[in-house]
Write a protein that holds these residues in place. Sequence first.
Motif, PDB file in Angstrom:
ATOM      1  N   GLU A  67       0.837  -1.203   0.000  1.00 50.91           N
ATOM      2  CA  GLU A  67       0.000   0.000   0.000  1.00 50.91           C
ATOM      3  C   GLU A  67       0.872   1.253   0.000  1.00 50.91           C
ATOM      4  O   GLU A  67       0.583   2.220  -0.711  1.00 50.91           O
ATOM      5  CB  GLU A  67      -0.931  -0.001   1.229  1.00 50.91           C
ATOM      6  CG  GLU A  67      -1.801   1.215   1.340  1.00 50.91           C
ATOM      7  CD  GLU A  67      -2.849   1.299   0.251  1.00 50.91           C
ATOM      8  OE1 GLU A  67      -3.408   2.397   0.077  1.00 50.91           O
ATOM      9  OE2 GLU A  67      -3.118   0.298  -0.436  1.00 50.91           O
ATOM     10  N   GLU A  68       1.965   1.219   0.766  1.00 49.70           N
ATOM     11  CA  GLU A  68       2.883   2.354   0.803  1.00 49.70           C
ATOM     12  C   GLU A  68       3.501   2.593  -0.581  1.00 49.70           C
ATOM     13  O   GLU A  68       3.585   3.723  -1.050  1.00 49.70           O
ATOM     14  CB  GLU A  68       3.984   2.091   1.823  1.00 49.70           C
ATOM     15  CG  GLU A  68       5.007   3.202   1.922  1.00 49.70           C
ATOM     16  CD  GLU A  68       6.165   2.862   2.835  1.00 49.70           C
ATOM     17  OE1 GLU A  68       6.943   3.781   3.145  1.00 49.70           O
ATOM     18  OE2 GLU A  68       6.303   1.694   3.239  1.00 49.70           O
ATOM     19  N   LYS A  69       3.911   1.529  -1.246  1.00 51.00           N
ATOM     20  CA  LYS A  69       4.478   1.664  -2.593  1.00 51.00           C
ATOM     21  C   LYS A  69       3.461   2.247  -3.561  1.00 51.00           C
ATOM     22  O   LYS A  69       3.784   3.108  -4.384  1.00 51.00           O
ATOM     23  CB  LYS A  69       4.948   0.299  -3.109  1.00 51.00           C
ATOM     24  CG  LYS A  69       6.215  -0.198  -2.493  1.00 51.00           C
ATOM     25  CD  LYS A  69       6.597  -1.550  -3.076  1.00 51.00           C
ATOM     26  CE  LYS A  69       7.796  -2.146  -2.395  1.00 51.00           C
ATOM     27  NZ  LYS A  69       8.128  -3.486  -2.923  1.00 51.00           N
ATOM     28  N   ARG A  70       2.201   1.780  -3.453  1.00 47.97           N
ATOM     29  CA  ARG A  70       1.150   2.273  -4.346  1.00 47.97           C
ATOM     30  C   ARG A  70       0.895   3.762  -4.130  1.00 47.97           C
ATOM     31  O   ARG A  70       0.797   4.536  -5.078  1.00 47.97           O
ATOM     32  CB  ARG A  70      -0.129   1.477  -4.117  1.00 47.97           C
ATOM     33  CG  ARG A  70      -1.237   1.781  -5.122  1.00 47.97           C
ATOM     34  CD  ARG A  70      -2.514   1.038  -4.786  1.00 47.97           C
ATOM     35  NE  ARG A  70      -3.073   1.430  -3.509  1.00 47.97           N
ATOM     36  CZ  ARG A  70      -3.743   2.570  -3.295  1.00 47.97           C
ATOM     37  NH1 ARG A  70      -3.905   3.432  -4.269  1.00 47.97           N
ATOM     38  NH2 ARG A  70      -4.236   2.851  -2.104  1.00 47.97           N
ATOM     39  N   VAL A  71       0.846   4.178  -2.862  1.00 50.24           N
ATOM     40  CA  VAL A  71       0.605   5.582  -2.546  1.00 50.24           C
ATOM     41  C   VAL A  71       1.774   6.447  -3.015  1.00 50.24           C
ATOM     42  O   VAL A  71       1.574   7.527  -3.580  1.00 50.24           O
ATOM     43  CB  VAL A  71       0.352   5.753  -1.032  1.00 50.24           C
ATOM     44  CG1 VAL A  71       0.375   7.217  -0.633  1.00 50.24           C
ATOM     45  CG2 VAL A  71      -0.974   5.125  -0.645  1.00 50.24           C
ATOM     46  N   LYS A  72       3.005   5.974  -2.811  1.00 50.39           N
ATOM     47  CA  LYS A  72       4.179   6.725  -3.272  1.00 50.39           C
ATOM     48  C   LYS A  72       4.162   6.873  -4.790  1.00 50.39           C
ATOM     49  O   LYS A  72       4.528   7.931  -5.324  1.00 50.39           O
ATOM     50  CB  LYS A  72       5.467   6.032  -2.833  1.00 50.39           C
ATOM     51  CG  LYS A  72       5.796   6.261  -1.380  1.00 50.39           C
ATOM     52  CD  LYS A  72       7.121   5.620  -1.016  1.00 50.39           C
ATOM     53  CE  LYS A  72       7.480   5.885   0.429  1.00 50.39           C
ATOM     54  NZ  LYS A  72       8.760   5.277   0.803  1.00 50.39           N
TER      55      LYS A  72
END
Length: 150
Positions: A67-72
Motif C-alpha cells: 500500500e505504501e508503494k502504491r501511494v508513493k
Amino acid sequence: VERRFADGVPELQHDEDLKVTTAAQEAAKLARRLEGVQERLGGVSLGEEEIAAGLAVLRLRRAAEEEEKRVKRQIREGQVALMKEELRGMRRVLRRLGHLSEDGVIGNKGRVACEVSTSDELLVTELVFAGLFQDLDPAQLAALLSCLVA
C-alpha cells in the motif's frame, strides 16, 4: 639446529604441528558443534499457533508495504503532472515574450537570456532588447546594473 635440539630434531606431528585433520576428526568436531547448537535450541520450540500468528503479522506488514508503494507511486505521478503543467506555463510565458517560437525553437532573445546570469534573466533580456542601456552614461549604467546583481 643441533644446539637447540640436543636430543635430536623431533618429528612433526601432523595433527598438532601442521594442523592437518582427518575426516574422522573433522566429523567429531562438527558433531560436538551440533550438540552445542541443539542444547541452545532445546528450550525453543515454535508451535502451530505461534507460526500462524507470526505469518498473519508478516502478511499484514507485506500488505502495508505494498500500500505504501502504491501511494508513493500515485504521489510521484501527481508531482509529474504538476511539473508538466508548470512547464507548459513557463513555455507560454517564453512564447509571449518572444524567447521561443510557436514551434518551441529558441530565438535570439532566448539565447541572450541563456547567457545572462543575474537575478532575473528575462528582465535583463527585455531591457537589452528594448534598448534601455544605449542612452545611459557609464555612471547611470553602473547604477542600473548594480541593482540587477543578486
